[in-house]
Design a protein around this motif. Structure first.
Motif, short mmCIF file in Angstrom:
data_model
loop_
_atom_site.label_atom_id
_atom_site.label_comp_id
_atom_site.label_asym_id
_atom_site.label_seq_id
_atom_site.Cartn_x
_atom_site.Cartn_y
_atom_site.Cartn_z
N ASP A 5 -7.43 -50.80 2.64
CA ASP A 5 -6.96 -51.87 1.76
C ASP A 5 -8.10 -52.71 1.19
O ASP A 5 -8.06 -53.12 0.03
CB ASP A 5 -5.95 -52.76 2.48
CG ASP A 5 -6.49 -53.40 3.75
OD1 ASP A 5 -7.59 -53.01 4.20
OD2 ASP A 5 -5.81 -54.29 4.29
N THR A 62 -4.24 -47.84 3.75
CA THR A 62 -4.13 -48.16 5.17
C THR A 62 -4.96 -49.39 5.50
O THR A 62 -5.81 -49.81 4.72
CB THR A 62 -4.56 -46.95 6.03
OG1 THR A 62 -4.25 -47.20 7.40
CG2 THR A 62 -6.06 -46.68 5.89
N ASP A 105 -3.57 -51.62 11.40
CA ASP A 105 -2.48 -50.67 11.63
C ASP A 105 -2.71 -49.83 12.88
O ASP A 105 -1.75 -49.29 13.45
CB ASP A 105 -2.34 -49.72 10.43
CG ASP A 105 -1.84 -50.43 9.19
OD1 ASP A 105 -1.33 -51.56 9.32
OD2 ASP A 105 -1.97 -49.86 8.09
N ASP A 121 -3.58 -57.79 -0.91
CA ASP A 121 -2.44 -56.87 -0.85
C ASP A 121 -2.02 -56.47 -2.27
O ASP A 121 -0.86 -56.14 -2.51
CB ASP A 121 -1.28 -57.49 -0.09
CG ASP A 121 -0.74 -58.75 -0.76
OD1 ASP A 121 -1.33 -59.17 -1.78
OD2 ASP A 121 0.25 -59.30 -0.27
N LYS A 173 0.17 -53.45 -3.39
CA LYS A 173 1.64 -53.42 -3.33
C LYS A 173 2.27 -53.45 -4.72
O LYS A 173 3.45 -53.12 -4.88
CB LYS A 173 2.15 -54.59 -2.49
CG LYS A 173 1.76 -54.50 -1.02
CD LYS A 173 2.28 -55.67 -0.21
CE LYS A 173 1.90 -55.56 1.26
NZ LYS A 173 2.37 -56.71 2.07
N PRO A 197 1.98 -47.53 1.69
CA PRO A 197 1.29 -47.78 2.95
C PRO A 197 1.30 -46.53 3.84
O PRO A 197 2.37 -45.94 4.08
CB PRO A 197 2.10 -48.92 3.59
CG PRO A 197 2.88 -49.51 2.46
CD PRO A 197 3.18 -48.38 1.54
#
Length: 583
Positions: free
Chosen positions: A140, A161, A165, A188, A191, A198
């Motif tokens: 990201d 990713t 995570d 982010d 998105k 994701p």
């Protein structure tokens, strides 16, 4: 030397004097298994299903679970439209997602295009276009660089990713808070991209039942980008056989390894083919636990992971070992579990090796040699046997090596020539560059040889020594830097008329980039401005660290810049400055 005596000293493709110098247990004959990379992983998972395959900042993944996740990603690729032969670019640091994406791509029949997380948007754009990658797996924090060039590249799908995570509770919750405080929290913005999904959702929701795909040992598995004397990036096509064979060759060399019991500290990045082979693929081959370090420059983390996990293997580059030797926290950590280390990508200074062995109480740190085009390892010093200072060691089992003159004939033992290598680890060729391929692959004595471009000697015991680089590479901290690429950035500055980039000695990195520039008439620029300009166009390790201004650059009669002369003059000046300071 008489003609007859010189002739008697000529090596041939059939004579292998290095075999007599192999340490006990290293096989003299080698035949690759012919397995694919996924078969390598699956075979190990069948032998050691509950063995920890990946350890990432406290989170463990078993080999059984790793195979399941690899299958899920392969199925996700297939359902998103990836077909056999399609390229999948992976732009990740060392983390579980890299391993899953790599083997999953291959299981789906795809071709991995290794993509450096250090790439600038322009470097990323070139590689995505050249490789024709329609799929990108990216962290990201790196997504904004891709977003800058998204409308100019062929990418159709992006798997995004995050580091957290893969972290255990409560680290997964604390990581974003820590990143926010440090100002490193990733955006982010992905998105809002309809092409982005994701990765964590994909792996969680996908079934582990990919459509069977026929993958052969001679199919291309990896596009590993390198450069050349022209500075044009080239994708070395490494096959399944190339990569598996080199992992098997490396394992054959390390006779003391214990299957299912070793712990590899993987700080050297997997996007570098040396890290991929020695830290990832060879570790999978022997059922080792891979301790993933996402940032090799975080020496404090490296030290902590070595002592916490009791790591036994530490492949790396000289810069890493030198940093460990000189870090203030080293003395507070127990590094004595490390038994073996192969140093590659750059010359290993003897003082670095000596100090590291002392710190670890006897770890076998030895120098090796290889090229991207050979998957990459071709030579290594004996792990526990006789070593020779300044030598790159002996050819691995299954590697043929010759020192050749400009006419393509072997030179007498002890004399300088170009190093040629042959074996199952030599690449198929360069991606879509047949003319460049023809320059480095040559048929001789019934074998296909890779012309390394490095000038070398071989002694009577079969030990090789690199004496010069035919390619004018600069090697800084284990990274190959091609002068032409730096010069392109330099001449993009509006005040620069012409420029040359050369390597100068650097006590920490081995070499650093020194720029020599001539300015356009009436134009002005400072060293600081030139360096800042280059840092906008190049990865930080490629940017010049010093700049010298001249009225004009020395050239040959046909107008070619004399880089070697500039490099020699820069080194002489540095030595003089060093001597003046010590006087």
């Amino acid at each position: 030397m008489t003609a007859s005596s010189a002739s008697s000293a000529l090596p041939t493709p059939l004579s292998k004097p290095w075999l007599a110098s192999y340490e006990a247990g290293v096989p003299h004959d080698f035949t690759p298994s012919g397995r694919t990379l996924f078969q390598l992983l699956e075979d190990t998972a069948n032998r050691f299903p509950q063995r920890t395959a990946l350890h990432f900042l406290g989170q463990n993944t078993s080999y059984k679970e790793l195979v399941k996740r690899v299958k899920r990603f392969a199925r996700a690729l297939q359902r998103s439209g990836v077909k056999p032969g399609d390229r999948v670019a992976i732009m990740l640091p060392n983390c579980p997602q890299f391993v899953v994406s790599f083997y999953g791509t291959l299981l789906a029949g795809g071709v991995v295009a290794n993509t450096s997380p250090l790439y600038t948007p322009s470097e990323l754009e070139h590689q995505l276009i050249d490789s024709g990658s329609e799929t990108l797996v990216i962290l990201d924090s790196m997504y904004p660089r891709y977003a800058e060039i998204a409308d100019r590249v062929p990418v159709k799908r992006v798997f995004v990713t995050r580091i957290q995570d893969e972290l255990p509770f409560p680290k997964n919750l604390l990581y974003p808070i820590k990143a926010m405080r440090e100002g490193t929290l990733a955006s982010d913005s992905f998105k809002r991209d309809p092409k982005a999904v994701p990765l964590r959702f994909v792996l969680k929701l996908q079934d582990a039942d990919p459509v069977p795909v026929t993958v052969g040992a001679d199919d291309v598995a990896l596009l590993q980008y390198t450069g050349g004397t022209t500075g044009v990036p080239k994708g070395a096509m490494l096959t399944q056989r190339n990569l598996v064979a080199n992992a098997e060759q490396s394992r054959a060399w390390m006779v003391g390894l214990q299957e299912g019991r070793e712990i590899t500290l993987a700080a050297i990045p997997f996007f570098h083919v040396y890290g991929m082979t020695t830290a990832m693929n060879m570790s999978v081959l022997i059922g080792a636990t891979i301790v993933l370090v996402p940032n090799a420059r975080d020496i404090k983390m490296v030290l902590g992971e070595i002592s916490r996990t009791r790591a036994t293997l530490l492949p790396g580059v000289p810069t890493l070992y030198n940093a460990i030797n000189n870090h203030p926290d080293t003395a507070a950590h127990d590094l004595t579990t490390i038994r073996a280390c192969i140093s590659g990508s750059a010359p290993l200074m003897q003082e670095t090796a000596r100090a590291f062995r002392e710190i670890t109480h006897g770890a076998n740190l030895v120098e090796g040699y290889g090229l991207t085009e050979s998957s990459p390892v071709t030579h290594v010093n004996p792990i526990t046997g006789e070593q020779k200072d300044g030598s790159i060691g002996l050819p691995l089992p299954g590697v043929d090596a010759l020192v050749m003159d400009d006419a393509g004939q072997p030179v007498p033992t002890g004399e300088v020539g170009e190093l040629w290598v042959a074996g199952p680890m030599v690449m198929k060729g360069y991606w879509n560059m047949p003319e460049e391929t023809a320059k480095v692959l040559r048929e001789y004595a019934g074998k296909t040889w890779l012309l390394t471009g490095d000038m070398a000697t071989m002694d009577e015991q079969g030990f090789f020594r690199i004496v010069d680089r035919k390619k004018e590479l600069i090697i800084a901290g284990g990274h190959n830097i091609y002068p032409r690429e730096v010069e392109e950035a330099l001449t993009a500055h509006p005040a620069v008329l012409e420029a040359a980039a050369v390597g100068v000695p650097d006590a920490y990195r081995g070499e650093s980039v020194h720029a020599v520039v001539a300015l356009k008439p009436g134009m002005q620029a400072t060293e600081k401005e030139i360096i800042a300009h280059c840092r906008q166009l190049l990865s930080p390790y490629k940017a010049p660290r010093s700049v010298e201004f001249r009225d004009e650059l020395p050239k040959t009669a046909v107008g070619k810049t004399l880089r070697r002369q500039l490099a020699a003059e820069a080194r002489e000046r540095l030595e003089k400055e060093k001597a003046d300071k010590s006087a």
